[in-house]
Design a protein around this motif. Structure first.
Motif: not given
Length: 668
Positions: A391-397
């Motif tokens: 996972i290069l970029e995790q989920p974010f708000t």
């Protein structure tokens, strides 16, 4: 009988009279056009902006999955890896996965979203070159987007893990887990070694690379040098004592130069006194003051030399004893330091041995990790299409919306409203056609009068046809009714007339085309020209200043040469008839058609039409051209003004006579 110069304006009533109802109807239609244009524009703009600004802002969260394949696959079977990536993209948005996600969100997170809503929110985009899939969620609630994306990503990765186990990929997973544990141990061992080396001042497993062994080695070298200095100092002191015991004179090296200078001075005085004693008797020498002074100086220098040698010998002995004492103390101090460091060296050797054991343990762990990596690579090569997912970029708000772009959409709505308003106006104009107004009473005919006793109506048919074909039209008002042509000079004809005229005729033509009336021409004097002949001051009830061109000013200056202020501009008094003849003569020279039609009234009429066509108001004409009868002024109401009415300060009051790029023909 000569041709008459009088110009008669005859109303043309062939199209009917003036119809006020038609004019009123035309104004109503024009008003409706404006209402349609503005109404449609405002209606479309209002509806579009209500829709634009009532939309809720949209937010977006995303995560990036990277699928790493083996090097062999990337080089030889890249197209199969691309197919695998496309398959993963399709499975991410498959109906079965979205149903499972909907159930998981409802049961575990109390988020009620059906499959249709998830399809609208979720999207997966694959990049075959980078072997990545970008997962995105779009919606109006930022907090909800992150939770949905996390569960979507977690659900799919767990699905892939279960498939790997079922497909026999658990061995690779086991290797990966063991490798992860080993890497953690290696990191811990490195930390222990770093802390141990910092606490015990160990920089290397090699003994000589550390500080304490290097210090001991340096102290040994320094002790050897101190012992050598001590031996040299002792030998030097023994040599001095032996020389003193033998009665030898000893001098310090630093004092030898000054002692030699004093010794040479004493020897020189001794030689001089010896030479004098041989030359003179002792009684004479005792009486000669210079000789006595030299004897006293010799005695004094001899004593000083003896004292200097004795002091140098004593200081030399003291320096030797001091150097010996310093060498002895330095040797003793270095021996004490070396003894202290010998104790530290024993303790350091123990710590160094412990450090080597820790380093060997670290190397063993690294060797095990490398072995596991080799086994893992072998397994991956045997299963080239089992990708390693990271996972290069995790989920974010999301913190700011991505759309809609309200101002851009508003600008588009304005352009669309303008286009629709124009289309509505064209449709309205096509449906509601404007009636044509009658043009009776707006056309005028210039009658050439009589020529050789015949009226214009009595001329032969060929001459009438020729005159009608070559006459210049003055088009007033609309073109719907039949037009009758009159004589109105074009700009090109006026320029041709001016170019061939003599000086007097040039002045007459220029002044008539500058707003000077024919009745005012004969009254002009030299004193009426001001500002170096660039302006003409017209006195009287309709006093005004007429601007003149530079070329005309030069000609007038030549005509006024030798005249008094009150003298007339013309050498001989000229009447209106004379001015007309000057114009007709110039017309013949310019080879204009029917030059006998030319007169002062034709030029004045041409100038007034030139002013009105620029937008000069009818009530402002008298400020530029003097008095006009109301009936004559009314004839210019229908002249086509190319634009809106303007003030007289904004127009060009000088008719273009001498410009090479002449203006287009004036039409009325």
């Amino acid at each position: 009988m000569p041709f008459s110069n009088k110009v008669d304006y005859i109303p043309n009533m062939s199209g009917g009279g003036y119809d006020p109802l038609a004019v009123q109807e035309q104004k109503k239609v024009q008003t409706r056009r404006w209402q349609v244009l503005v109404g449609v524009f405002l209606f479309v703009l209002t509806i579009a902006n209500i829709f634009i600004w009532s939309r809720a802002p949209e937010f977006r969260s995303q995560a990036i999955m990277h699928f790493a394949y083996t090097t062999q696959n990337a080089q030889e079977l890249d197209y199969i890896a691309q197919q695998q990536l496309s398959l993963n993209q399709q499975r991410l948005t498959s109906n079965s996965l979205l149903q499972a996600l909907s159930i998981k969100l409802r049961e575990e997170h109390l988020i009620d979203l059906n499959v249709q809503q998830l399809k609208e929110m979720l999207s997966a985009t694959a990049s075959e070159t980078g072997k990545i899939i970008t997962l995105q969620t779009v919606g109006s609630t930022p907090e909800l987007l992150k939770s949905v994306l996390q569960q979507w990503l977690s659900l799919y990765t767990s699905l892939l893990e279960r498939e790997r186990v079922s497909n026999g990929s658990d061995e690779i997973l086991q290797y990966q887990q063991q490798l992860t544990v080993l890497e953690q141990k290696i990191a811990q061992q490195k930390q222990v070694i770093n802390e141990f080396s910092q606490a015990n001042n160990i920089v290397s497993s090699e003994r000589n690379d550390n500080r304490i062994p290097n210090k001991i080695k340096g102290l040994g070298i320094s002790l050897d040098e101190a012992e050598e200095q001590k031996t040299q100092a002792l030998a030097e002191l023994d040599s001095i004592n032996e020389s003193l015991a033998n009665g030898q004179l000893i001098e310090r090296p630093v004092d030898k130069a000054s002692i030699e200078v004093n010794r040479a001075a004493v020897q020189e005085l001794a030689a001089e006194l010896s030479a004098l004693s041989e030359k003179y008797t002792q009684e004479y020498l005792q009486r000669d003051p210079e000789v006595v002074a030299k004897q006293q100086k010799f005695s004094s220098l001899s004593k000083d030399l003896e004292q200097q040698i004795a002091d140098s010998q004593l200081l030399y002995l003291q320096d030797s004893r001091r150097n010996l004492a310093v060498s002895v103390s330095k040797v003793n101090a270095l021996r004490e330091q070396l003894a202290d460091f010998q104790d530290q060296a024993q303790d350091f050797n123990q710590k160094l041995e412990q450090y080597r054991r820790l380093d060997e343990s670290l190397k063993e762990l690294q060797s095990q990790a490398q072995t596991l990596k080799n086994q893992l690579v072998a397994q991956e090569v045997s299963k080239p299409f089992d990708a390693k997912i990271s996972i290069l970029e995790q989920p974010f708000t999301p913190e700011f919306p991505i759309g809609p772009n309200y101002w851009q959409d508003t600008l588009i709505s304005i352009v669309a409203a303008i286009l629709l308003a124009v289309m509505a106006l064209l449709l309205f104009s096509f449906i509601v056609r404007q009636k044509s107004l009658p043009v009776g009473g707006t056309n005028f005919v210039v009658m050439p009068g009589q020529q050789h006793g015949n009226h214009y109506a009595e001329l032969q048919g060929a001459e009438q046809a020729k005159l009608g074909a070559r006459a210049q039209p003055l088009q007033l008002g609309e073109q719907h009714a039949p037009q009758t042509t009159i004589r109105l000079l074009t700009t090109a004809e006026c320029q041709s007339l001016y170019n061939v005229a003599n000086k007097q005729a040039k002045v007459v033509i220029s002044l008539l085309l500058s707003g000077v009336d024919a009745t005012e021409l004969g009254k002009i004097t030299k004193g009426d020209f001001v500002h170096v002949y660039t302006q003409l001051q017209i006195p009287g009830t309709y006093a005004r200043q007429v601007k003149l061109t530079k070329q005309l000013a030069i000609i007038i200056e030549q005509l006024c040469e030798g005249l008094q202020v009150d003298d007339s501009l013309w050498t001989n008094p000229l009447s209106i008839e004379d001015f007309c003849q000057l114009i007709i003569n110039a017309g013949h020279d310019a080879e204009l058609p029917y030059p006998e039609q030319l007169s002062t009234e034709v030029l004045r009429h041409t100038y007034l039409t030139y002013l009105v066509s620029q937008g000069v108001r009818l009530n402002d004409l008298e400020q530029l051209s003097g008095y006009l009868k109301p009936a004559d002024l009314a004839k210019y109401r229908a002249v086509n003004r190319h634009g809106k009415s303007v003030d007289i300060e904004q127009i060009d009051s000088i008719f273009p006579l001498t410009y090479s790029d002449a203006n287009p023909d004036i039409e009325t």
